[in-house]
Design a protein around this motif. Structure first.
Motif, short mmCIF file in Angstrom:
data_model
loop_
_atom_site.label_atom_id
_atom_site.label_comp_id
_atom_site.label_asym_id
_atom_site.label_seq_id
_atom_site.Cartn_x
_atom_site.Cartn_y
_atom_site.Cartn_z
N ASN A 51 0.85 -1.18 0.00
CA ASN A 51 0.00 0.00 0.00
C ASN A 51 0.89 1.24 0.00
OD1 ASN A 51 -2.01 1.85 0.24
ND2 ASN A 51 -2.63 1.28 2.31
N THR A 52 1.03 1.86 -1.16
CA THR A 52 1.89 3.04 -1.26
C THR A 52 1.10 4.33 -1.08
OG1 THR A 52 1.60 3.05 -3.65
CG2 THR A 52 3.54 1.91 -2.77
N VAL A 53 -0.21 4.27 -1.21
CA VAL A 53 -1.03 5.46 -1.05
C VAL A 53 -1.40 5.60 0.42
CG1 VAL A 53 -3.15 6.61 -1.74
CG2 VAL A 53 -1.94 5.17 -3.37
N THR A 54 -0.95 6.68 1.05
CA THR A 54 -1.29 6.94 2.44
C THR A 54 -1.86 8.34 2.56
OG1 THR A 54 0.93 7.72 2.90
CG2 THR A 54 0.50 5.40 3.33
N ASN A 55 -2.47 8.59 3.69
CA ASN A 55 -3.05 9.92 3.87
C ASN A 55 -1.95 10.94 4.16
OD1 ASN A 55 -2.40 9.54 6.55
ND2 ASN A 55 -4.50 9.22 7.22
N ARG A 108 -1.40 13.02 6.60
CA ARG A 108 -0.90 13.03 7.97
C ARG A 108 0.14 11.94 8.18
NH1 ARG A 108 -5.15 11.93 12.46
NH2 ARG A 108 -4.49 9.80 12.15
N ARG A 109 -0.12 10.75 7.63
CA ARG A 109 0.83 9.65 7.76
C ARG A 109 2.09 9.93 6.96
NH1 ARG A 109 -0.77 3.67 8.69
NH2 ARG A 109 -2.15 4.92 9.92
N GLN A 110 1.94 10.55 5.78
CA GLN A 110 3.11 10.90 4.98
C GLN A 110 3.99 11.91 5.71
OE1 GLN A 110 1.48 12.19 1.24
NE2 GLN A 110 1.57 10.14 0.36
N ASN A 134 5.85 10.08 8.47
CA ASN A 134 6.95 9.29 7.91
C ASN A 134 8.11 10.18 7.48
OD1 ASN A 134 5.77 6.77 8.29
ND2 ASN A 134 4.68 6.86 6.35
#
Length: 175
Positions: free
Chosen positions: A22-26, A28-30, A33
């Motif tokens: 899963n490479t698509v994140t929201n 806030r998570r990006q 990270n």
């Protein structure tokens, strides 16, 4: 049909398939990270932001209300109730100005100088007969117990620096 567990069964074939990454994140998570790979800038540490509360609320209700105001509830590490009509929000010191700005938009004013170890916050009538030194010892012990309990429920990556911050504040002992 093929026996369950054999390599020819559909279950074994399904388990062997590689799972997609899963490479698509929201956003806030990006951002979280990305902070892992950025140099450490600005002040470090954790502090409580104390707010007044008009009525009894539990932790999920407080988090929900703050989220609706625009605060990132994932950045609030702990919600505590150090005194009657007071709620304490544990946050990283770099998020506190952002939180204050968001709260100011909604006319929520933090308590400027709140001491969670003040014996005046002992509201239980059974402690009214204690001497001042006993009250100080009791509230200090209650606060230390809360800090230790908070540390048990956090991820180790957050709990270690928070332990250092609590120790430097004098809220917990070296043990």
């Amino acid at each position: 049909t093929n026996p369950v567990g054999s390599m020819a069964s559909s279950w074994a074939n399904t388990v062997q398939k590689p799972r997609p990454i899963n490479t698509v994140t929201n956003p806030r998570r990006q951002a979280a990270n990305a902070r892992n790979f950025q140099p450490v800038l600005g002040p470090q540490g954790f502090e409580y932001l104390y707010l007044t509360r008009a009525r009894r609320m539990d932790r999920p209700e407080i988090r929900r209300s703050l989220r609706r105001l625009g605060l990132d509830s994932a950045r609030i590490l702990d919600v505590s109730f150090p005194a009657r009509a007071v709620v304490g929000l544990l946050m990283h010191v770099q998020y506190i100005p952002v939180a204050k700005e968001i709260l100011a938009k909604h006319k929520v004013v933090p308590i400027a100088s709140f001491d969670p170890q003040d014996p005046a916050h002992l509201g239980d009538p059974k402690y009214a007969d204690l001497s001042d030194t006993e009250k100080v010892a009791l509230i200090t012990n209650l606060h230390r117990t809360h800090c230790e309990r908070t540390l048990r429920f956090l991820r180790p990556t957050v709990a270690l620096p928070l332990t250092r911050a609590f120790f430097e504040a004098g809220w917990i002992s070296e043990q």
